[in-house]
Design a protein around this motif. Structure first.
Motif, PDB file in Angstrom:
ATOM      1  N   PRO A 287       0.784  -1.233   0.000  1.00 21.68           N
ATOM      2  CA  PRO A 287       0.000   0.000   0.000  1.00 21.68           C
ATOM      3  C   PRO A 287       0.817   1.284   0.000  1.00 21.68           C
ATOM      4  CG  PRO A 287      -0.924  -1.575   1.549  1.00 21.68           C
ATOM      5  CD  PRO A 287       0.385  -2.137   1.099  1.00 21.68           C
ATOM      6  N   PHE A 288       2.002   1.263   0.616  1.00 24.25           N
ATOM      7  CA  PHE A 288       2.791   2.484   0.727  1.00 24.25           C
ATOM      8  C   PHE A 288       3.990   2.512  -0.214  1.00 24.25           C
ATOM      9  CE2 PHE A 288       1.456   3.871   5.298  1.00 24.25           C
ATOM     10  CZ  PHE A 288       0.222   4.254   4.787  1.00 24.25           C
ATOM     11  N   PHE A 289       4.013   1.601  -1.182  1.00 27.65           N
ATOM     12  CA  PHE A 289       5.061   1.628  -2.209  1.00 27.65           C
ATOM     13  C   PHE A 289       4.379   1.935  -3.543  1.00 27.65           C
ATOM     14  CE2 PHE A 289       7.920  -0.417  -5.353  1.00 27.65           C
ATOM     15  CZ  PHE A 289       9.074   0.305  -5.086  1.00 27.65           C
ATOM     16  N   TYR A 290       4.209   3.226  -3.823  1.00 30.39           N
ATOM     17  CA  TYR A 290       3.491   3.698  -5.009  1.00 30.39           C
ATOM     18  C   TYR A 290       2.062   3.144  -5.061  1.00 30.39           C
ATOM     19  CZ  TYR A 290       8.074   5.227  -6.765  1.00 30.39           C
ATOM     20  OH  TYR A 290       9.293   5.824  -6.916  1.00 30.39           O
ATOM     21  N   GLY A 291       1.501   2.827  -3.911  1.00 27.05           N
ATOM     22  CA  GLY A 291       0.176   2.219  -3.880  1.00 27.05           C
ATOM     23  C   GLY A 291      -0.948   3.243  -3.862  1.00 27.05           C
ATOM     24  N   SER A 292      -2.046   2.920  -4.523  1.00 27.34           N
ATOM     25  CA  SER A 292      -3.179   3.847  -4.591  1.00 27.34           C
ATOM     26  C   SER A 292      -3.828   4.052  -3.230  1.00 27.34           C
ATOM     27  CB  SER A 292      -4.224   3.327  -5.578  1.00 27.34           C
ATOM     28  OG  SER A 292      -4.678   2.034  -5.209  1.00 27.34           O
TER      29      SER A 292
ATOM     30  N   PRO B 163       1.258  -4.375   5.267  1.00 27.32           N
ATOM     31  CA  PRO B 163       2.209  -4.431   4.158  1.00 27.32           C
ATOM     32  C   PRO B 163       2.039  -5.686   3.312  1.00 27.32           C
ATOM     33  CG  PRO B 163       3.301  -4.932   6.229  1.00 27.32           C
ATOM     34  CD  PRO B 163       1.929  -4.474   6.577  1.00 27.32           C
ATOM     35  N   GLY B 164       2.459  -5.574   2.056  1.00 27.58           N
ATOM     36  CA  GLY B 164       2.353  -6.713   1.150  1.00 27.58           C
ATOM     37  C   GLY B 164       3.625  -6.898   0.346  1.00 27.58           C
ATOM     38  N   VAL B 165       3.669  -7.963  -0.428  1.00 26.31           N
ATOM     39  CA  VAL B 165       4.809  -8.228  -1.304  1.00 26.31           C
ATOM     40  C   VAL B 165       4.759  -7.236  -2.465  1.00 26.31           C
ATOM     41  CG1 VAL B 165       5.924  -9.915  -2.813  1.00 26.31           C
ATOM     42  CG2 VAL B 165       4.778 -10.678  -0.716  1.00 26.31           C
ATOM     43  N   SER B 166       5.770  -6.392  -2.570  1.00 24.56           N
ATOM     44  CA  SER B 166       5.771  -5.382  -3.629  1.00 24.56           C
ATOM     45  C   SER B 166       6.139  -5.993  -4.967  1.00 24.56           C
ATOM     46  CB  SER B 166       6.747  -4.256  -3.293  1.00 24.56           C
ATOM     47  OG  SER B 166       8.076  -4.693  -3.490  1.00 24.56           O
ATOM     48  N   SER B 167       5.773  -5.303  -6.035  1.00 28.61           N
ATOM     49  CA  SER B 167       6.101  -5.781  -7.385  1.00 28.61           C
ATOM     50  C   SER B 167       7.610  -5.866  -7.578  1.00 28.61           C
ATOM     51  CB  SER B 167       5.483  -4.846  -8.429  1.00 28.61           C
ATOM     52  OG  SER B 167       5.952  -3.516  -8.249  1.00 28.61           O
TER      53      SER B 167
END
Length: 245
Positions: free
Chosen positions: A110-115, A134-138
């Motif tokens: 969500p906080f890595f270029y997330g909308s 947090p989630g697994v980023s691209s």
């Protein structure tokens, strides 16, 4: 002697909004915490294109229980996004005021270029409880799929958006040890040209739609000269070729 861990807070609290990082595409890459909250949330909100397609909704489709209230946040390409997020925050806020828990889906983290960050700001400023999972980023997923560690030792790693103009791209790439170039799409030819100018093509790896069935990955130099790239694509570069060298 067994290790002790803090109590889990993965059961949603009434009247709270949760920004769930759901990973880059593969449904199994959702975290246990995000999954548990998704199972209990009263309302599920997610970004969607004008034609109704929502990659975020598709990713977690196998995990969504029946009977949930759903809010599709329609993103109109080429139009200002602020009014869309304003309206979505008001709608979500009404559910929160009624004591419902709301899970907002966000691809990657969500906080890595997330909308989700745009809703986070609006909801938090309105006084609503908001939490982020947090989630697994691209970027992490692309590195794993390519078998290309991002950085090591004292490497400086840069995340560079493809829409930057050519001069800025050249400046950033010229002074870094490693880079992840994101948001390629219609900017791909420009980005590729700068990489060629700097002599980094043989150190660059290309990947699109990481972890999905349509995933494609190849050394950048092996792509045809007229190749196109979707928005969900990335180029990873390391000056040593491999970070462990």
């Amino acid at each position: 002697m067994s290790a002790e861990f803090p109590a889990s807070d993965s059961l949603p609290v009434a009247g709270t909004a949760y920004g769930l990082g759901i990973g880059p595409g593969e449904p199994d890459l959702i975290t246990l915490k995000a999954y548990n909250i998704l199972q209990k949330a009263d309302v599920i909100a997610y970004p969607a294109l004008e034609d109704g397609v929502s990659l975020a909704r598709q990713i977690v489709d196998p995990h969504i229980p029946e009977g949930r209230i759903e809010i599709a946040i329609r993103i109109e390409m080429g139009k200002p996004a602020d009014p869309i997020y304003d309206a979505a925050a008001i709608e979500i806020g009404k559910h929160l005021a009624d004591g419902k828990t709301v899970a907002v889906l966000c691809e990657g983290d969500p906080f890595f270029y997330g909308s989700f960050m745009y809703l986070f700001g609006r909801l938090a400023e309105a006084g609503h409880p908001v939490k982020t999972v947090p989630g697994v980023s691209s970027m992490m997923a692309c590195a794993a799929q390519l078998g290309a560690p991002l950085a090591a030792k004292n490497d400086v790693l840069q995340v560079i958006p493809g829409p930057l103009d050519a001069d800025r791209l050249r400046e950033q790439l010229a002074k870094t040890d490693a880079a992840a170039i994101i948001k390629l799409g219609r900017h791909f030819a420009k980005v590729r040209g700068v990489i060629n100018e700097l002599g980094l093509t043989d150190r660059a790896r290309y990947i699109e739609r990481a972890t999905l069935e349509t995933q494609k990955m190849v050394p950048l130099g092996e792509l045809p000269a007229d190749a196109k790239a979707p928005y969900f694509s990335m180029i990873l570069i390391h000056r040593r070729g491999d970070a462990w060298r």
